[in-house]
Design a protein around this motif. Structure first.
Motif, PDB file in Angstrom:
ATOM      1  N   SER A 389       2.519  12.484  18.863  1.00 54.76           N
ATOM      2  CA  SER A 389       1.658  13.489  18.601  1.00 54.76           C
ATOM      3  C   SER A 389       2.281  14.418  17.371  1.00 54.76           C
ATOM      4  CB  SER A 389       1.352  14.326  19.942  1.00 54.76           C
ATOM      5  OG  SER A 389       0.605  15.533  19.472  1.00 54.76           O
ATOM      6  N   LYS A 393       1.101  15.210  13.584  1.00 56.24           N
ATOM      7  CA  LYS A 393       0.966  16.590  13.209  1.00 56.24           C
ATOM      8  C   LYS A 393       1.592  16.698  11.677  1.00 56.24           C
ATOM      9  CE  LYS A 393       0.554  19.787  17.345  1.00 56.24           C
ATOM     10  NZ  LYS A 393       0.603  20.813  17.553  1.00 56.24           N
ATOM     11  N   SER A 503     -13.078  21.173  12.603  1.00 60.44           N
ATOM     12  CA  SER A 503     -12.465  21.060  13.935  1.00 60.44           C
ATOM     13  C   SER A 503     -13.162  20.078  14.908  1.00 60.44           C
ATOM     14  CB  SER A 503     -12.460  22.356  14.795  1.00 60.44           C
ATOM     15  OG  SER A 503     -13.789  22.685  14.913  1.00 60.44           O
ATOM     16  N   SER A 554      -5.458  19.910  13.401  1.00 61.60           N
ATOM     17  CA  SER A 554      -5.009  19.944  14.763  1.00 61.60           C
ATOM     18  C   SER A 554      -5.054  18.553  15.327  1.00 61.60           C
ATOM     19  CB  SER A 554      -6.053  20.644  15.622  1.00 61.60           C
ATOM     20  OG  SER A 554      -7.370  20.007  15.349  1.00 61.60           O
ATOM     21  N   SER A 556      -4.924  15.937  19.091  1.00 64.31           N
ATOM     22  CA  SER A 556      -5.071  15.781  20.260  1.00 64.31           C
ATOM     23  C   SER A 556      -5.058  14.518  20.877  1.00 64.31           C
ATOM     24  CB  SER A 556      -6.455  16.553  20.837  1.00 64.31           C
ATOM     25  OG  SER A 556      -6.831  17.705  20.417  1.00 64.31           O
ATOM     26  N   THR A 557      -4.769  14.313  22.201  1.00 64.40           N
ATOM     27  CA  THR A 557      -4.458  12.949  22.653  1.00 64.40           C
ATOM     28  C   THR A 557      -5.927  12.769  23.568  1.00 64.40           C
ATOM     29  OG1 THR A 557      -2.341  12.898  22.717  1.00 64.40           O
ATOM     30  CG2 THR A 557      -3.293  11.396  24.041  1.00 64.40           C
ATOM     31  N   LEU A 558      -6.579  11.882  23.516  1.00 67.78           N
ATOM     32  CA  LEU A 558      -7.781  11.741  24.277  1.00 67.78           C
ATOM     33  C   LEU A 558      -7.964  10.498  25.048  1.00 67.78           C
ATOM     34  CD1 LEU A 558     -10.240  12.990  21.220  1.00 67.78           C
ATOM     35  CD2 LEU A 558      -9.433  14.240  23.155  1.00 67.78           C
ATOM     36  N   TRP A 582     -18.601  18.899  23.675  1.00 66.16           N
ATOM     37  CA  TRP A 582     -17.361  18.605  24.559  1.00 66.16           C
ATOM     38  C   TRP A 582     -17.553  18.838  25.862  1.00 66.16           C
ATOM     39  CZ3 TRP A 582     -13.395  16.420  22.548  1.00 66.16           C
ATOM     40  CH2 TRP A 582     -13.285  16.267  21.042  1.00 66.16           C
ATOM     41  N   ALA A 590      -9.500  16.252  29.664  1.00 67.39           N
ATOM     42  CA  ALA A 590      -9.190  16.780  28.276  1.00 67.39           C
ATOM     43  C   ALA A 590      -7.827  17.765  28.442  1.00 67.39           C
ATOM     44  CB  ALA A 590     -10.380  17.667  27.815  1.00 67.39           C
ATOM     45  N   ASP A 594      -4.646  16.574  26.503  1.00 60.59           N
ATOM     46  CA  ASP A 594      -4.779  17.287  25.169  1.00 60.59           C
ATOM     47  C   ASP A 594      -2.953  17.754  25.065  1.00 60.59           C
ATOM     48  OD1 ASP A 594      -6.406  19.910  23.494  1.00 60.59           O
ATOM     49  OD2 ASP A 594      -4.768  18.765  23.046  1.00 60.59           O
ATOM     50  N   SER A 596      -1.756  19.119  22.143  1.00 60.75           N
ATOM     51  CA  SER A 596      -1.838  20.011  21.078  1.00 60.75           C
ATOM     52  C   SER A 596      -1.119  21.274  21.276  1.00 60.75           C
ATOM     53  CB  SER A 596      -3.359  20.402  20.295  1.00 60.75           C
ATOM     54  OG  SER A 596      -4.024  21.062  21.489  1.00 60.75           O
ATOM     55  N   ASP A 597      -1.058  21.745  22.414  1.00 60.99           N
ATOM     56  CA  ASP A 597      -0.502  22.946  22.979  1.00 60.99           C
ATOM     57  C   ASP A 597       0.666  22.763  23.582  1.00 60.99           C
ATOM     58  OD1 ASP A 597      -3.687  24.358  23.881  1.00 60.99           O
ATOM     59  OD2 ASP A 597      -2.658  24.717  21.916  1.00 60.99           O
TER      60      ASP A 597
END
Length: 626
Positions: A389, A393, A503, A554, A556-558, A582, A590, A594, A596-597
């Motif tokens: 991830s 980025k 986005s 951004s 994300s892993t989906l 979404w 999700a 996810d 991303s955070d």
């Protein structure tokens, strides 16, 4: 946990936990040999434990090596902490220590060697004893805090002989005022500079005793076998870490602590436990895994049965939590690793047992040696997941820096008349990913599979790698290609062309290893809107999902199975006018997938700007010609 251990914590707030019950195969004479002739003189006596009243027994000088430090534990000792430093330093626990803590530990060991002349590797065992006494060790407000007055001593067992005169020389070199005194026939040094003054003794060449000057009589003088020593099984002193505590000497203070302790729902009355518990022994050992035993002694069987009931409830709750957690392992890890972790959890849970013997209860726990390897695999799996991830980025950041520099994207159209466009966008990003030297090795006027450029296939940077299952030199990071996609014939899409929203539009994604492409080739993911299900089957690379970078940068892993075909179409097209809903994507999944955070990596290098890139020497950067 709260029902049982919160109460024990309130009762043992002053006690660092650690010690063990007697194990099968232990020498039955070990504990008995701790009784006998006294240090400095006295009569030889015997002792009994567990039946009838025991006659006071004095301690022998010639106790076995495994328990020799017991001979210096005062009769009225209430706490004994004993550990083997080298076993702890070599344990898996220390391998996980962070660098600042490790540095602080090494500094402490270095300082100890400098001040004493004793090499840390020559210390076999350290034992700390505490007993009631006015020593000046406690803070002035100790009584107000409910902390009793205590004296303390440290007994260090050495593997190599050492001399008291060497300690005296070291102390004098450091400017200490040294006086000599004796307890019986044993000499000790009093360092008058400290408050309270510290005393050092070496009853034999392999034993160092440290204490206050007021406490040396208790440590070195004749003594009887008190309550703490009587409760010790000799095998406890052979464990990596051991603690023995007796509550009688501090019963008043323990009651005070219990009265002020927070009341936990459904927990036994802390005040009653303070009255009815006699002592605690805990032992930990790192030999071939990790073993822990805790023994609780009480005044009556009723108290023990109450603790056993609390333990059974706690164990049942832990079992339910374990089963619930294990059910999600296949989603967090691969199937093989999830199976290993479940087997490990079941094995550890089964080892958690409590046995009652009259007015005592022993709790045991064992972690197998294989646990370290399994947990290392799990750690590496999660690091790899986060690294993928993070790599995405980095690529997205490189894309934006390229776009800011040339006001266009690095994506190339499949124009057969333009040889420079027969290299991948991944090659064009290299100078913006701190790989300018590699970029300079390409011949930009030749296609990716020319004799010269094809030799660079094996030099694929690590940040283009997703899994070990892909061919060497092949990457799973691809952009969408086709009508209305990120890469479209005859178009050089820029951020301003993404009218569906940056986005809500994929910049690039990861595919399964079998669909990886040569990283230098202008090959990507062919997407046909009317055959989106075929595209969905190619997405992957991480667990049962895929990594997606969006045009806004951004990541994300989906989870593929949670995305509806219409939603996937909308995410791929850059200007189709579709609305990405979404809510069609499972919110719980999700949130779980996810990253991303979750990924928070600090980079030493600042982000590259266009000016920074243009300043790279000998780097040829050419925007795509209109």
């Amino acid at each position: 946990m709260r029902k049982l251990w919160s109460v024990l914590f309130a009762l043992t707030m002053l006690i660092p936990l650690g010690c063990a019950d007697k194990q099968e195969g232990d020498n039955p004479e070990t504990a008995e040999n701790a009784g006998g002739e006294a240090h400095g003189g006295g009569e030889t006596g015997g002792s009994t434990h567990g039946g009838g009243e025991a006659e006071p027994a004095t301690l022998m000088v010639s106790v076995p090596k495994a328990v020799s430090e017991l001979g210096y534990v005062p009769t009225d000792a209430a706490l004994l902490i004993s550990f083997q430093p080298q076993d702890i330093l070599n344990s898996p626990l220390m391998a996980e220590m962070d660098d600042p803590s490790r540095m602080q530990l090494n500094m402490g060991l270095t300082m100890f060697e400098a001040q004493s002349g004793i090499k840390p590797e020559n210390i076999e065992r350290v034992s700390v004893a505490m007993w009631p006494g006015k020593s000046g060790l406690m803070p002035p407000n100790a009584a107000q805090m409910g902390v009793p007055e205590m004296d303390a001593g440290v007994i260090i067992r050495l593997s190599q002989p050492f001399q008291l005169d060497d300690l005296k020389i070291k102390a004098e070199q450091m400017g200490q005022a040294v006086k000599e005194a004796k307890v019986g026939d044993i000499s000790y040094l009093s360092l008058e500079s400290g408050q309270p003054p510290v005393a050092l003794a070496m009853p034999d060449a392999n034993t160092l005793v440290i204490g206050t000057t007021t406490g040396m009589t208790s440590l070195l003088g004749p003594k009887t076998k008190g309550e703490l020593l009587t409760s010790i099984d000799g095998s406890a002193m052979d464990q990596t870490f051991a603690v023995v505590a007796r509550f009688n000497p501090f019963r008043k203070e323990l009651k005070q602590l219990a009265e002020n302790a927070p009341r936990m729902p459904d927990a036994p009355d802390a005040t009653e436990l303070a009255e009815n518990l006699d002592g605690l022994i805990i032992a930990a050992d790192y030999d071939k895994g990790f073993k822990l035993r805790t023994k609780v002694d009480a005044k009556n069987a009723e108290t023990v049965q109450e603790l056993k009931s609390q333990f059974d409830q706690l164990r049942e709750q832990l079992g339910q939590a374990k089963d619930g957690q294990m059910a999600t392992l296949k989603e967090q890890y691969n199937e093989e690793l999830a199976g290993e972790m479940k087997q490990l959890a079941d094995q550890v849970y089964e080892s958690l047992q409590a046995n009652v013997d009259g007015d005592s209860m022993t709790i045991s726990l064992a972690v197998p040696e294989s646990a370290q390897e399994t947990m290392q695999k799990a750690k590496e799996f999660m690091v790899k997941r986060m690294r993928n991830s993070n790599n995405a980025k980095q690529l997205a950041l490189g894309f934006h820096n390229y776009h800011d520099t040339f006001q266009q994207s690095p994506f190339v159209s499949p124009d057969p008349d333009n040889q420079s466009e027969k290299l991948s966008w991944r090659v064009r990003l290299l100078p913006f990913l701190e790989q300018a030297n590699l970029y300079d090795q390409f011949k930009l006027d030749e296609p990716w599979d020319s004799e010269h450029n094809k030799a660079l296939l094996e030099k694929m940077p690590e940040f283009y790698k997703v899994s070990d299952d892909a061919k060497p030199g092949y990457t799973q990071f691809v952009a969408s290609k086709g009508k209305g996609m990120t890469i479209e014939e005859g178009k050089k899409n820029r951020i301003r062309d993404v009218t569906d929203g940056t986005s809500n539009t994929f910049l690039f994604v990861t595919v399964k290893p079998e669909h990886a492409v040569p990283w230098t080739a202008p090959d990507d993911l062919d997407v046909a809107i009317d055959k989106i299900e075929d595209t969905m089957k190619k997405l992957g690379g991480v667990r049962d999902g895929f990594i997606a970078a969006f045009w806004d940068g951004s990541v994300s892993t989906l989870k593929t199975e949670n995305i509806k075909p219409d939603t996937l179409k909308a995410l791929f097209t850059i200007g189709g006018g579709e609305i990405v809903n979404w809510e069609d994507y499972d919110p719980e999944a999700a949130a779980e997938f996810d990253l991303s955070d979750d990924v928070d990596f600090d980079f030493d290098e600042p982000e590259k700007t266009g000016a920074d890139v243009e300043a790279v020497p000998d780097t040829e950067l050419k925007p795509i010609e209109e």
